[in-house]
Design an enzyme around this catalytic site. Sequence first.
Site, short mmCIF file in Angstrom:
data_model
loop_
_atom_site.label_atom_id
_atom_site.label_comp_id
_atom_site.label_asym_id
_atom_site.label_seq_id
_atom_site.Cartn_x
_atom_site.Cartn_y
_atom_site.Cartn_z
N HIS A 19 -2.98 -35.61 17.59
CA HIS A 19 -2.39 -36.03 16.31
C HIS A 19 -1.49 -37.24 16.51
O HIS A 19 -0.31 -37.11 16.84
CB HIS A 19 -1.60 -34.87 15.68
CG HIS A 19 -1.15 -35.14 14.28
ND1 HIS A 19 -1.46 -34.32 13.20
CD2 HIS A 19 -0.42 -36.14 13.76
CE1 HIS A 19 -0.93 -34.81 12.10
NE2 HIS A 19 -0.28 -35.93 12.41
N HIS A 21 -1.08 -41.34 14.71
CA HIS A 21 -1.56 -42.32 13.73
C HIS A 21 -1.62 -43.70 14.38
O HIS A 21 -0.62 -44.19 14.91
CB HIS A 21 -0.61 -42.37 12.52
CG HIS A 21 -0.61 -41.10 11.73
ND1 HIS A 21 -1.26 -40.98 10.52
CD2 HIS A 21 -0.04 -39.89 11.97
CE1 HIS A 21 -1.10 -39.74 10.04
NE2 HIS A 21 -0.34 -39.06 10.91
N ASP A 23 -1.75 -46.57 12.97
CA ASP A 23 -0.81 -47.51 12.33
C ASP A 23 0.65 -47.10 12.53
O ASP A 23 1.55 -47.82 12.12
CB ASP A 23 -1.15 -47.69 10.84
CG ASP A 23 -1.29 -46.39 10.08
OD1 ASP A 23 -1.56 -45.34 10.70
OD2 ASP A 23 -1.13 -46.42 8.84
N HIS A 217 -3.06 -32.50 7.01
CA HIS A 217 -1.60 -32.44 7.11
C HIS A 217 -1.11 -31.38 6.12
O HIS A 217 -1.32 -31.54 4.90
CB HIS A 217 -0.95 -33.76 6.70
CG HIS A 217 -0.97 -34.82 7.74
ND1 HIS A 217 -2.09 -35.49 8.12
CD2 HIS A 217 0.06 -35.34 8.48
CE1 HIS A 217 -1.77 -36.38 9.05
NE2 HIS A 217 -0.48 -36.31 9.29
N GLU A 220 4.12 -29.51 6.77
CA GLU A 220 5.03 -30.36 7.55
C GLU A 220 6.39 -30.33 6.83
O GLU A 220 7.37 -29.84 7.37
CB GLU A 220 4.47 -31.79 7.64
CG GLU A 220 5.35 -32.76 8.42
CD GLU A 220 4.78 -34.18 8.43
OE1 GLU A 220 3.88 -34.50 7.62
OE2 GLU A 220 5.25 -34.99 9.26
N HIS A 241 0.65 -30.33 11.83
CA HIS A 241 2.02 -29.81 11.77
C HIS A 241 2.01 -28.30 11.48
O HIS A 241 1.98 -27.51 12.39
CB HIS A 241 2.90 -30.57 10.76
CG HIS A 241 2.94 -32.05 11.03
ND1 HIS A 241 3.83 -32.61 11.90
CD2 HIS A 241 2.19 -33.08 10.54
CE1 HIS A 241 3.63 -33.93 11.94
NE2 HIS A 241 2.64 -34.24 11.13
N ASP A 299 2.57 -38.33 16.91
CA ASP A 299 2.49 -38.62 15.48
C ASP A 299 2.60 -40.13 15.20
O ASP A 299 1.62 -40.78 14.89
CB ASP A 299 3.55 -37.83 14.72
CG ASP A 299 3.20 -37.61 13.26
OD1 ASP A 299 2.08 -37.94 12.87
OD2 ASP A 299 4.06 -37.10 12.52
N ASP A 300 3.81 -40.69 15.30
CA ASP A 300 4.04 -42.11 14.98
C ASP A 300 5.07 -42.69 15.95
O ASP A 300 6.22 -42.95 15.56
CB ASP A 300 4.55 -42.25 13.53
CG ASP A 300 3.57 -41.72 12.51
OD1 ASP A 300 2.66 -42.45 12.13
OD2 ASP A 300 3.73 -40.55 12.12
#
Length: 363
Positions: A19, A21, A23, A217, A220, A241, A299-300
């Site tokens: 998991h 992203h 971007d 998702h 979360e 999540h 995640d990010d």
Amino acid sequence: MAELPPQAEAFNKPKVELHVHLDGAIRVQTILDVAKRRGIHLPATTVEEMKQKIILHEPGTLTSFLEKFEEYMHVIAGDREAIKRIAYEFVEDKAKEGVIYVEVRYSPHLLANTKVDPVPWNQKEGDVSPDEVVRLVNEGLSEGGRAFKIKARSILCCMRHMPNWSMEVLELCKKYRHDGVVAIDLAGDESLNCKAYPNHRMAYEEAVRCGIHRTVHAGEVGPATVVREAVEVLKAERVGHGYSTLEDHALYKQLLDQNMHFEMCPVSSKYTGACNSDFSKHPIIRFRQDKANYSLNTDDPLIFNSTLQLDYSTAHKYMGFTEEEFKRLNIKSAESSFLPEEEKAELLDRLHEAYELIQSTAF
Ligand SMILES: O=c1[nH]cnc2c1ncn2[C@@H]1O[C@H](CO)[C@@H](O)[C@H]1O
């Protein structure tokens, strides 16, 4: 709990990440380079200054976190070279973190500037369609995979607030299912609208019909009802999540019994306000105690200024994770990956060998 020597990795062995992203995992230097080449003005000229704009410094809300993408997405979107470059560099970064298999997700529409309604990020209409975005990302991932000797596959995201894109996302999943795309996801702000729109539902029903793998998702920042909807209505095979599942005991037990995979992101959950920022009270501890099926993920990492090591060291330091548990959860992650069975078996072999485990070891 054993203290780690400074700089030591909590788990210095091959890992699986499910998991993250694309971007939300771009290098800041790349954003600056591309902005310069394209003549796009940014409010910062150095990596440090730009980081200050992008990084979340304090725990906030999912909504305020999602606004961070507006700081830089207009730089990358609609630019062929940039889109391919972020995918390639992503693979390099993951290889350095010791990841041997990664599933990276993104919305093709959010990186396009034509055949997308509305054109995102106030871009002028151009000639990069969501379909071409997928091709460019595939190229970057496969070239990166060859260069850095790891395997990278992608998951295409529907966005909760953009139901009119969802059937197109599903069509792209079908078109590229033998070219790197392994699943469909539903991302975005579940705190704004919890119910899945009919278009999302239609896309997921079609995914089931065509054998396209599904993650969603859910839970979360939203309640357990969103998780229930994800598994019962959207037929999710994994939950992104899913922390609030714990609020519904019957659902939690049912999902444990079903061996449902939860894609957990500890550092992310602090900064999005999804969970209490005191990690020693984190829901993941309960999942671990119950020997649930889950992965640890960034995640990010761009927005949280984090690495996969940070998620692992957080789990080790504040949640009592041991080497044995790290091995167990990576095996579970490989088993729950969306790879075809043969490739999954190869991945599991590699992990068993690296962890010095006998293949039949049951966790
Ligand atoms: O933690 C998250 N929860 C929900 N949506 C997210 C999260 N991180 C990123 N995105 C959303 O997914 C899109 C495609 O990658 C991102 O552009 C962002 O809007």
